[in-house]
Write an enzyme that holds these catalytic residues in place. Structure first.
Site, PDB file in Angstrom:
ATOM      1  N   HIS A 197      -5.476  -0.983  -4.417  1.00 42.47           N
ATOM      2  CA  HIS A 197      -5.794   0.223  -3.649  1.00 42.47           C
ATOM      3  C   HIS A 197      -6.490   1.238  -4.525  1.00 42.47           C
ATOM      4  O   HIS A 197      -6.029   1.535  -5.621  1.00 42.47           O
ATOM      5  CB  HIS A 197      -4.517   0.825  -3.054  1.00 42.47           C
ATOM      6  CG  HIS A 197      -3.831  -0.127  -2.140  1.00 42.47           C
ATOM      7  ND1 HIS A 197      -2.841  -0.989  -2.555  1.00 42.47           N
ATOM      8  CD2 HIS A 197      -4.039  -0.409  -0.834  1.00 42.47           C
ATOM      9  CE1 HIS A 197      -2.464  -1.739  -1.546  1.00 42.47           C
ATOM     10  NE2 HIS A 197      -3.165  -1.421  -0.486  1.00 42.47           N
ATOM     11  N   GLN A 254      -0.005 -11.524  -2.770  1.00 42.05           N
ATOM     12  CA  GLN A 254      -1.309 -10.897  -2.550  1.00 42.05           C
ATOM     13  C   GLN A 254      -1.847 -10.310  -3.839  1.00 42.05           C
ATOM     14  O   GLN A 254      -1.094  -9.725  -4.609  1.00 42.05           O
ATOM     15  CB  GLN A 254      -1.166  -9.737  -1.559  1.00 42.05           C
ATOM     16  CG  GLN A 254      -0.693 -10.142  -0.193  1.00 42.05           C
ATOM     17  CD  GLN A 254      -0.574  -8.936   0.700  1.00 42.05           C
ATOM     18  OE1 GLN A 254      -0.085  -7.885   0.289  1.00 42.05           O
ATOM     19  NE2 GLN A 254      -1.030  -9.066   1.927  1.00 42.05           N
ATOM     20  N   ASP A 258      -3.198  -7.540  -4.236  1.00 44.93           N
ATOM     21  CA  ASP A 258      -3.313  -6.323  -3.446  1.00 44.93           C
ATOM     22  C   ASP A 258      -3.758  -5.166  -4.334  1.00 44.93           C
ATOM     23  O   ASP A 258      -3.205  -4.974  -5.409  1.00 44.93           O
ATOM     24  CB  ASP A 258      -1.927  -6.028  -2.868  1.00 44.93           C
ATOM     25  CG  ASP A 258      -2.002  -5.251  -1.584  1.00 44.93           C
ATOM     26  OD1 ASP A 258      -3.119  -4.980  -1.113  1.00 44.93           O
ATOM     27  OD2 ASP A 258      -0.933  -4.910  -1.067  1.00 44.93           O
ATOM     28  N   HIS A 288      -8.373  -0.250   0.603  1.00 45.65           N
ATOM     29  CA  HIS A 288      -7.548  -1.441   0.359  1.00 45.65           C
ATOM     30  C   HIS A 288      -8.467  -2.579  -0.050  1.00 45.65           C
ATOM     31  O   HIS A 288      -9.477  -2.813   0.616  1.00 45.65           O
ATOM     32  CB  HIS A 288      -6.818  -1.884   1.628  1.00 45.65           C
ATOM     33  CG  HIS A 288      -5.937  -0.838   2.234  1.00 45.65           C
ATOM     34  ND1 HIS A 288      -4.589  -1.013   2.362  1.00 45.65           N
ATOM     35  CD2 HIS A 288      -6.198   0.374   2.753  1.00 45.65           C
ATOM     36  CE1 HIS A 288      -4.054   0.058   2.955  1.00 45.65           C
ATOM     37  NE2 HIS A 288      -5.017   0.912   3.203  1.00 45.65           N
ATOM     38  N   LYS A 302     -12.812  -2.393   8.329  1.00 44.06           N
ATOM     39  CA  LYS A 302     -12.869  -3.170   7.097  1.00 44.06           C
ATOM     40  C   LYS A 302     -14.103  -4.059   7.041  1.00 44.06           C
ATOM     41  O   LYS A 302     -14.726  -4.331   8.062  1.00 44.06           O
ATOM     42  CB  LYS A 302     -11.600  -4.008   6.945  1.00 44.06           C
ATOM     43  CG  LYS A 302     -11.204  -4.789   8.186  1.00 44.06           C
ATOM     44  CD  LYS A 302      -9.872  -5.502   7.974  1.00 44.06           C
ATOM     45  CE  LYS A 302      -9.519  -6.375   9.164  1.00 44.06           C
ATOM     46  NZ  LYS A 302      -8.417  -7.271   8.985  1.00 44.06           N
ATOM     47  N   ARG A 334       7.083 -11.605   5.103  1.00 49.61           N
ATOM     48  CA  ARG A 334       6.872 -11.316   6.514  1.00 49.61           C
ATOM     49  C   ARG A 334       7.574 -12.378   7.344  1.00 49.61           C
ATOM     50  O   ARG A 334       7.415 -13.567   7.096  1.00 49.61           O
ATOM     51  CB  ARG A 334       5.375 -11.281   6.831  1.00 49.61           C
ATOM     52  CG  ARG A 334       4.688 -10.173   6.057  1.00 49.61           C
ATOM     53  CD  ARG A 334       3.202 -10.129   6.279  1.00 49.61           C
ATOM     54  NE  ARG A 334       2.613  -9.126   5.407  1.00 49.61           N
ATOM     55  CZ  ARG A 334       1.315  -8.879   5.306  1.00 49.61           C
ATOM     56  NH1 ARG A 334       0.474  -9.570   6.050  1.00 49.61           N
ATOM     57  NH2 ARG A 334       0.870  -7.956   4.503  1.00 49.61           N
ATOM     58  N   CYS A 354       0.797  -1.225   0.000  1.00 52.87           N
ATOM     59  CA  CYS A 354       0.000   0.000   0.000  1.00 52.87           C
ATOM     60  C   CYS A 354       0.836   1.286   0.000  1.00 52.87           C
ATOM     61  O   CYS A 354       0.497   2.229  -0.728  1.00 52.87           O
ATOM     62  CB  CYS A 354      -1.082   0.015   1.060  1.00 52.87           C
ATOM     63  SG  CYS A 354      -0.739  -0.839   2.571  1.00 52.87           S
TER      64      CYS A 354
END
Length: 621
Positions: free
Chosen positions: A350, A346, A348, A477, A431, A328, A299
């Site tokens: 945005h 991911q 991912d 997100h 979320k 991670r 992000c």
RNA sequence: GCCGGUGUAGCUCAGAUGGCCAGAGCAACGGUUUUGUAAACCGUGGGUCGUGGGUUCGAAUCCCUCCACCGGCUCCA
């Protein structure tokens, strides 16, 4: 709750006491924590000091429990004034109970975590506690609110099956106790059924299937939590990501790319360093003094792309997506197959939006997620993950409030079946978590859409509004699959390795009856013909019996198996053997090769439109 | 990270209390067979018993270190 459920719960809770009774009989020095009824059974937290219980002891404990059950001891309830209760705990050498009682006396209540299963003897809802409830059966007395069954004879069927460590009060800074788990049901049949289900779940464990179906592997040399995907596993990944790409593209997202390493300062600015710093991999440069990290999430990068040029209110929403591998440094004990890994892919995404665009973008994403999970035949539930009063959230509480309200409104408007969950929000905003329910009834949080006012603020993101002033966009997100690894772990188990045609790494297995030239030629050209249609076929001309080749194909869970012999060559027709879970309509007579291949190709495309399949094809070239 | 457990061939597993060259099935490879819808037959190769150290005349077996995995706990942007 129905009467039945209440009785079952009382049975389980009573079994927890009976187990504690047995443990106390066998180890008189045992100190007890809490022991609630849970799904499928019960547990009790036990501290034996220097000694440990192991699963070898289960038989012994169960035998002792049976004695208690046969004695048919009544469960007697009585109240004690709080101070006497504390005295009881001290005199019987139960320091954990004493701690709970002291908290109860001091604060009038205890934190929600300790109420796990409503085990405590909280006497009233008043802030002042006077009396505490106890239950006694035989020689065993426990602080407990109940309810229990009338006597120890009435507890149904049970079996101890699991022992594990558990922190006292769920707090990793506190001592660890042993948590002894039992299964408990009204009847022996239900109990047997429960263990049968456990076996079934084991048979479809994604770690087992991943190996059997040759989807992914791990290597000690590469490192734990770092999966290696085989060609077959990679086909699954690419197809699912292509599908997610397609759905997100339809929502308006555009693909971007960002690097795997980044200066640590980016995450200091975003707020992630403070929150997750100890879980980032550090990267050292030999050229500069910059402190670098392996990217744990994308992000902030997308925020930087947004910030790379001035934005007008007319440009918004600006929407980016990236299938990024992030890293991670999860604690070793938390790693688990594909569901918890250290390299995470991911989908991912945005969106940077004006406040008045939140609704539209979130709605589009909800629809996309519904379509995806519909295609995958998993039902969805929704959690509105909101903040709690704890101190772990960044940003203005008023903004939080309004963001949470708008999510709630959106959920209502879209007629979602939702639950509000306090304390589950991300540190930067509330979320909607999409909870997928798998074929074993288990629930998994996979897709998510999150509102974020914090990062736009921290990165000073703006756009020029209609009136010429600079305004701050809201960041949304989005992930549909979440992490592809975690998604696969769930999905493999959901379908038990029997992937639908469009996803199956191998769609058709062509097995020859013998190695006659005409047979092999026919089979080979069939395979080539299928591949031209974009199908995934494998040819088996090995020198083995037909039975064995069929078996190999079945074990590999290939949807269609074609046996090719002189008969097929002569007729130019095939009689597909179809995987048992696939529904077929129409007759099962032999059909023209060309017709068969085109039908399968059509099926493979049915659920997903051409774009995603082609995206995959191009990727392969 | 913590508690408990496990680690023998590619896979599934045998190898009690330490003692003859560590075994089986499947898989792989070679041969025979040319096969008709869930496992043909014969043969061959393959393991310094997770790693490093220690105890012992002698260790897959006992002890310690580390690694990995399993069941949980804690955590999960």
């Amino acid at each position: 709750m129905s009467d039945n459920n209440q009785h079952l719960e009382a049975c389980r809770h009573s079994l927890a006491h009976i187990m504690a009774t047995a443990v106390q009989n066998l180890w008189p020095e045992a100190k007890f924590g809490v022991g609630p009824a849970i799904d499928n059974g019960f547990y009790y937290d036990i501290d034996l000091g220097d000694q440990t219980i192991s699963d070898d002891d289960f038989g012994k404990i169960e035998a002792e429990m049976k004695k208690v059950i046969e004695a048919n001891q009544p469960f007697e309830q009585f109240d004690l004034p709080i101070d006497e209760a504390i005295k009881w705990a001290q005199e019987t050498n139960q320091p954990y109970k004493a701690e709970l009682l002291n908290d109860l006396k001091r604060e009038g209540t205890t934190s929600a975590k300790d109420l796990d299963g409503a085990q405590l003897g909280v006497a009233s809802d008043d802030s002042k506690v006077e009396n505490v409830s106890f239950y006694r059966n035989g020689s065993f007395t426990d602080l407990c609110r109940g309810p229990h069954v009338a006597n120890t004879g009435d507890v149904g069927a049970f079996k101890l099956y699991k022992i594990a460590g558990a922190y006292w009060r769920g707090d990793e800074t506190k001592p660890q106790m042993q948590r002894l788990y039992g299964a408990g049901f009204e009847t022996q049949e239900q109990l047997d059924n429960f263990f049968k289900q456990l076996e079934e779940a084991k048979a479809r464990d994604h770690r087992k299937l991943g190996k059997e179906l040759d989807l992914f592997t791990f290597s000690d040399l590469v490192g734990s939590g770092l999966p290696l995907f085989t060609p077959r596993g990679t086909i699954l990944r690419e197809l699912l990501l292509a599908y997610s790409n397609k759905l997100r593209t339809d929502c308006g997202f555009k693909a971007v790319t960002s690097p795997h390493i980044t200066k640590k300062s980016l995450y200091e600015k975003s707020g992630h360093w403070e929150k997750f710093g100890d879980e980032l991999f550090l990267v050292e440069s030999q050229e500069t003094d910059d402190e670098m990290v392996l990217k744990p999430m994308s992000c902030p990068h997308h925020a930087q792309i947004y910030a790379s040029q001035p934005r007008s209110y007319r440009d918004l929403p600006v929407m980016y997506m990236e299938n990024a591998v992030v890293y991670r440094d999860e604690k070793t004990g938390e790693l688990h197959g594909l569901s918890r890994v250290r390299s995470i892919t991911q989908d991912d995404s945005h969106a940077f939006v004006r406040e008045d665009q939140i609704e539209e973008v979130v709605t589009r994403v909800i629809e996309a997620a519904q379509e995806m999970y519909g295609t995958l035949q998993m039902s969805l539930k929704f959690d509105l993950s909101f903040r709690s009063n704890e101190d772990k959230y960044l940003g203005d509480p008023e903004l939080w409030e309004s963001a949470q309200n708008s999510l709630r409104e959106l959920a209502k408007k879209n007629q979602l079946d939702f639950t509000e969950v306090e304390g589950e929000a991300a540190f930067y905003g509330p979320k909607i978590d999409f909870i997928a329910v798998d074929s074993l009834g288990r629930e998994w949080q996979l897709a998510t859409v999150q509102l974020d006012f914090v990062q736009p603020d921290r990165f000073g993101l703006t756009y020029t509004a209609e009136d010429g002033t600079a305004k701050q966009p809201v960041m949304i997100h989005v992930a549909l699959l979440g992490s592809i690894e975690r998604f696969l772990s769930v999905y493999i188990e959901h379908v038990a390795g029997r992937f639908p045609i469009w996803l199956a790494p191998e769609q058709i297995r062509v097995a020859t009856v013998n190695s006659d030239e005409s047979v092999v030629n026919f089979a080979t050209s069939l395979v080539e013909q299928g591949r031209e249609l974009g199908l995934r076929l494998e040819l088996d001309t090995s020198n083995e019996s037909v039975g064995k080749k069929i078996r190999a194909s079945e074990v590999a869970k290939v949807p269609y198996t074609l046996v090719i012999g002189a008969k097929e060559v002569e007729a130019g027709k095939v009689q597909p053997r179809i995987r048992s879970d696939i529904k077929v309509d129409g007759n099962e007579e032999a059909i023209e090769v060309d017709h068969f291949l085109k039908t399968v190709a059509n099926e493979a495309r049915g659920k997903v439109n051409k774009t995603s399949v082609h995206a995959y094809d191009e990727h392969q070239q």
